[in-house]
Design a protein around this motif. Structure first.
Motif, PDB file in Angstrom:
ATOM      1  N   THR A   6       0.812  -1.217   0.000  1.00 25.89           N
ATOM      2  CA  THR A   6       0.000   0.000   0.000  1.00 25.89           C
ATOM      3  C   THR A   6       0.843   1.264   0.000  1.00 25.89           C
ATOM      4  OG1 THR A   6      -0.102   0.102   2.414  1.00 25.89           O
ATOM      5  CG2 THR A   6      -1.837  -1.153   1.298  1.00 25.89           C
ATOM      6  N   GLN A   8       2.914   4.621  -0.374  1.00 28.95           N
ATOM      7  CA  GLN A   8       2.779   5.846  -1.147  1.00 28.95           C
ATOM      8  C   GLN A   8       4.108   6.581  -1.071  1.00 28.95           C
ATOM      9  OE1 GLN A   8      -0.225   6.932  -2.650  1.00 28.95           O
ATOM     10  NE2 GLN A   8      -0.938   4.886  -2.157  1.00 28.95           N
ATOM     11  N   ASP A  28       3.810  -2.086   6.088  1.00 30.51           N
ATOM     12  CA  ASP A  28       2.780  -3.017   5.623  1.00 30.51           C
ATOM     13  C   ASP A  28       2.905  -4.377   6.314  1.00 30.51           C
ATOM     14  OD1 ASP A  28       1.628  -1.109   4.011  1.00 30.51           O
ATOM     15  OD2 ASP A  28       2.274  -2.000   2.113  1.00 30.51           O
ATOM     16  N   ILE A  33      -0.667  -6.189   6.549  1.00 30.50           N
ATOM     17  CA  ILE A  33      -1.115  -6.077   5.157  1.00 30.50           C
ATOM     18  C   ILE A  33      -0.327  -7.054   4.295  1.00 30.50           C
ATOM     19  CG2 ILE A  33      -1.195  -4.518   3.165  1.00 30.50           C
ATOM     20  CD1 ILE A  33      -1.633  -2.232   5.301  1.00 30.50           C
TER      21      ILE A  33
END
Length: 135
Positions: A6, A8, A28, A33
């Motif tokens: 995820t 960024q 993550d 995740i």
């Protein structure tokens, strides 16, 4: 994204892109995740998705591999490694401590009190899934 990554990137940040990739993958994993043995995107795939140079991803993956966070299996890909309890790296612990001292000094000059700073730390720990090693 394959692998559930995820992260960024902030291309305007002073933090190098490869360090942002390392941090994002670690976060993550900490948040659950990314799970142990989960396949990560290839260097080229992730570079393409993030619109950055593949050498940047390669550098991040090499650092994560040297830290035992991920593992590469030739011909199969790169995976999240099982996190075994290894000895603390006292140099890295000292670097964390130095960053914290810098943060305290900066917070003081911005009129952030001790209670507020401690609340931020607790919230950061909570929002990142807690600490694995309580001491």
């Amino acid at each position: 994204m394959e692998g559930g990554i995820t992260l960024q990137l902030d291309k305007r940040s002073r933090k190098p892109l490869y360090e942002q990739v390392v941090y994002g993958i670690k976060q993550d994993i900490m948040l659950g995740i990314l799970e142990v043995n989960e396949k990560l995107p290839s260097v080229r795939e992730l570079a393409s998705q993030l619109l950055i140079n593949p050498n940047t991803i390669s550098k991040a993956y090499k650092q994560l591999e040297s830290e035992g966070i991920i593992m590469t299996i030739r011909g199969k890909g790169t995976f999240v490694a099982e996190q075994v309890n290894t000895a603390r790296d006292e140099r890295k612990v000292q670097a964390i401590k130095e960053k914290l001292i810098e943060l305290v000094v900066e917070a003081n000059y911005q009129q952030v009190g001790e209670g507020e700073l401690l609340a931020w730390i607790k919230e950061a720990v909570k929002s990142n899934g807690g600490m694995k090693n309580e001491s």
